[in-house]
Write a protein that holds these residues in place. Sequence first.
Motif, short mmCIF file in Angstrom:
data_model
loop_
_atom_site.label_atom_id
_atom_site.label_comp_id
_atom_site.label_asym_id
_atom_site.label_seq_id
_atom_site.Cartn_x
_atom_site.Cartn_y
_atom_site.Cartn_z
N ARG A 47 29.32 18.05 9.00
CA ARG A 47 29.43 17.27 7.75
C ARG A 47 30.89 17.04 7.41
N ILE A 48 31.13 15.94 6.76
CA ILE A 48 32.50 15.60 6.38
C ILE A 48 32.76 16.22 5.01
N HIS A 49 33.78 17.04 4.93
CA HIS A 49 34.10 17.75 3.69
C HIS A 49 35.38 17.24 3.05
N ARG A 50 35.79 16.05 3.42
CA ARG A 50 37.05 15.51 2.91
C ARG A 50 36.85 14.04 2.56
N GLY A 51 37.53 13.58 1.52
CA GLY A 51 37.42 12.19 1.12
C GLY A 51 38.55 11.77 0.22
N THR A 52 38.53 10.50 -0.19
CA THR A 52 39.54 9.94 -1.08
C THR A 52 38.87 9.42 -2.34
N ALA A 53 39.42 9.77 -3.48
CA ALA A 53 38.89 9.28 -4.75
C ALA A 53 39.24 7.80 -4.89
N ILE A 54 38.25 6.97 -5.11
CA ILE A 54 38.45 5.53 -5.26
C ILE A 54 38.54 5.16 -6.74
N ALA A 55 37.63 5.68 -7.54
CA ALA A 55 37.61 5.41 -8.98
C ALA A 55 37.13 6.65 -9.71
N VAL A 56 37.61 6.85 -10.92
CA VAL A 56 37.21 8.01 -11.72
C VAL A 56 36.78 7.55 -13.11
N GLY A 57 35.90 8.32 -13.71
CA GLY A 57 35.46 8.04 -15.07
C GLY A 57 36.51 8.49 -16.08
N PRO A 58 36.26 8.23 -17.36
CA PRO A 58 37.23 8.59 -18.39
C PRO A 58 37.30 10.08 -18.66
N GLY A 59 36.29 10.83 -18.29
CA GLY A 59 36.25 12.28 -18.53
C GLY A 59 35.03 12.66 -19.34
N VAL A 72 41.25 14.68 -11.38
CA VAL A 72 41.29 13.88 -10.15
C VAL A 72 41.69 12.46 -10.51
N LYS A 73 42.60 11.86 -9.72
CA LYS A 73 43.05 10.49 -9.95
C LYS A 73 42.67 9.63 -8.75
N PRO A 74 42.55 8.31 -8.93
CA PRO A 74 42.30 7.45 -7.77
C PRO A 74 43.42 7.62 -6.74
N GLY A 75 43.02 7.74 -5.48
CA GLY A 75 43.98 7.93 -4.40
C GLY A 75 44.13 9.37 -3.98
N ASP A 76 43.61 10.33 -4.76
CA ASP A 76 43.70 11.75 -4.39
C ASP A 76 42.79 12.05 -3.22
N ASP A 77 43.29 12.83 -2.26
CA ASP A 77 42.45 13.37 -1.20
C ASP A 77 41.80 14.63 -1.74
N VAL A 78 40.49 14.77 -1.53
CA VAL A 78 39.75 15.88 -2.12
C VAL A 78 38.91 16.60 -1.08
N ALA A 106 38.54 20.92 -4.46
CA ALA A 106 40.01 20.98 -4.55
C ALA A 106 40.60 19.63 -4.23
N THR A 107 41.84 19.42 -4.65
CA THR A 107 42.60 18.27 -4.19
C THR A 107 43.47 18.74 -3.04
N ILE A 108 43.73 17.85 -2.10
CA ILE A 108 44.52 18.19 -0.91
C ILE A 108 45.87 17.51 -1.03
N PRO A 109 46.95 18.29 -1.12
CA PRO A 109 48.28 17.66 -1.21
C PRO A 109 48.63 16.94 0.08
N GLU A 110 49.40 15.87 -0.05
CA GLU A 110 49.79 15.09 1.14
C GLU A 110 50.87 15.76 1.92
#
Length: 110
Positions: A47-59, A72-78, A106-110
């Motif tokens: 299974r793939i356990h990594r991805g990129t946030a495309i859009a996020v809700g307001p909270g 989490v912000k758009p563009g974050d690797d998670v 978690a978020t993954i730093p670049e």
Amino acid sequence: MAAAALPKVVAQFKKIAPLANRVLIKKADPITQTKGGIVLPDQTKTRIHRGTAIAVGPGGRNDNGQVIPMQVKPGDDVLLPDYGATKVELEKDEVYFIYRETEILATIPE
């Protein structure tokens, strides 16, 4: 996913806006070859356990009705869990997933 391709993908999802504490994720492509050049058979792909946030809700909201800001912000690797997503298919070959922010590990730093 390349950072340069992110604006094109975001433009496709202007009609889809995650609500509350939801995050729209594009999962990373499965690994088909090791760094040493060995091609992996389909049976070893997990299974793939990594991805990129495309859009996020307001909270989400707390008990007082105040909005809790998203971490989490758009563009974050998670880093993602095995289960818990809702699958979204908008185009023929494009599959996205919606997770609650609290399910993202978690978020993954670049």
